[in-house]
Write an enzyme that holds these catalytic residues in place. Sequence first.
Site, PDB file in Angstrom:
ATOM      1  N   SER A 162     -19.326  53.346 -79.996  1.00 55.80           N
ATOM      2  CA  SER A 162     -18.934  54.110 -78.817  1.00 55.80           C
ATOM      3  C   SER A 162     -18.736  55.579 -79.176  1.00 55.80           C
ATOM      4  CB  SER A 162     -17.640  53.539 -78.238  1.00 55.80           C
ATOM      5  OG  SER A 162     -17.111  54.400 -77.254  1.00 55.80           O
ATOM      6  N   HIS A 163     -19.337  56.469 -78.374  1.00 53.11           N
ATOM      7  CA  HIS A 163     -19.169  57.907 -78.612  1.00 53.11           C
ATOM      8  C   HIS A 163     -17.708  58.314 -78.412  1.00 53.11           C
ATOM      9  CE1 HIS A 163     -20.048  62.050 -79.095  1.00 53.11           C
ATOM     10  NE2 HIS A 163     -21.285  62.029 -78.666  1.00 53.11           N
ATOM     11  N   VAL A 164     -16.960  57.542 -77.640  1.00 51.71           N
ATOM     12  CA  VAL A 164     -15.536  57.831 -77.452  1.00 51.71           C
ATOM     13  C   VAL A 164     -14.796  57.744 -78.786  1.00 51.71           C
ATOM     14  CG1 VAL A 164     -13.409  57.027 -76.338  1.00 51.71           C
ATOM     15  CG2 VAL A 164     -15.553  57.066 -75.062  1.00 51.71           C
TER      16      VAL A 164
END
Length: 496
Positions: A162-164
């Site tokens: 996840s880029h988060v």
Amino acid sequence: MPSISTDFDVRPYEDVPAQTIALSVPDAAAPKHCPIQLLFWPVDGKSSFTRGYENLKEGLSRLLSDVPVLAGKLERGWKGDSRYLAVNISSDASVEFVYEDVSAEDIIPSYDNLAQNGFPTTGFRDILSPKMSLGPMVEGSPMMCAKLNMIKGGAILAYGFSHVLADGWANSELGRLWALHAAQVSQGIEFKKHKDATPDEDIRRRLSTLPEYDTDVPLDAFLQITPSEEATNFLHKDVLSAEKAKKKAREKMMATLLAAGEVPELPRFTFWRFTPEKLKELKQAAAGSDPDKWISTMDALAGLFWSRIALIQGQSSNGHQQSRCIFALDIRRRLQPPVPLGYIGNVFSPVDALCPLDELESDSLGLKAAAQSMRQANKGWAQSRWEAWLNKIMSLPLDQTLDTSQEFRLQKHNMYFNDYSAFQLNTASWGAPFGQPTRTRCLRSGLSGGAAGVWVCPKLPDGSLEVWLTSTAALQKSLFEDTMFNHYAEFVCQHT
């Protein structure tokens, strides 16, 4: 022949306590997607595939103990504020790692066919990808996903973080750690942690503290204040609301393109290869003879695409005077005090290079002008610029946020540039029987028009670089016919 496990839920190798990890404000501001990497290997027979899957699976189990946050699910944090997200790790946390035999699928070529044609991915993205990656990222989404596919004569690992949780650098580091753990499983080496110890909680708190703000520092011109729920980085509660927002944004984008006289079309992805010799020659041509105007190889590479695309499009004739090229800087070592390289999170700053279009469109000056513009933008980054961005995000009302300007995204004389050349995906070994991947590909979506996007892939073992471009069919055709561009670049493959 060894049997293959049908339990796809991978749990941490060692017990991980239930916990909630508060993410930083830059994490919450990151794009809400899970970029998928494809790794290709030749594999001789199902027995080798089975052994490879089991090694990757135990390697993943070790990775989850090394980096427990990967086993969690995304949720809203403090008082439901969209600027504060968290990862919830339950006592029975796991990650799904599916395998599938897709060798009988007619749409998927054999490994040998893929290798002969430069590893294109046309038409089979949905078959190869983990299901989680095909939909929007919403509350409750996992922090990573993975799937191993068996094709005729080979295997393709599709995985994403996840880029988060992970920017480009952190994504590369997580991939390296998984490969290292899998390799040690294949060698019979006992588990030990490899992630550098970092004070993650302190770093996230620091990155979420309202900085002292120099009011004379303006916000970057490519940013705009946007209603939170319309921003590309907003975390929606469920898939339905996310899909509705995506449809609304797409309709708005299409209307804008049509109003500008563009005919939206399916984006095309074209891969080009640059040998070490051609990269050296390109850098020399872009730098010129002035020793005070040093540039990097990456400045030269960006300059080649930027200048040739500008020349082909000739947008100065439509009244445009300047072009912007946006790229992301990893600022771990630039922040004061620095952030450790082993920190997993988002520590990047978007930067824009500016160049007059009349210089970019010059056949003789364009390459040098573009490369120097990239160098000056890189050198000119200041911490105050990043602090202005962070301050604005934290100071806006809850129903507003910062996002990239749609006007910028849809102007064809602008460009995106992404440098993943330092990532180790093409050089890391994943242990027997797979070893080092023959090639990697990143599955990304592209715009139906507007600014072109350029991605530099991880460096190949021989020092070559593959670069892919998202563009229209007309621009793609013009680059094929561009003598200067083809002097440096060798066509690899294309796909839609």
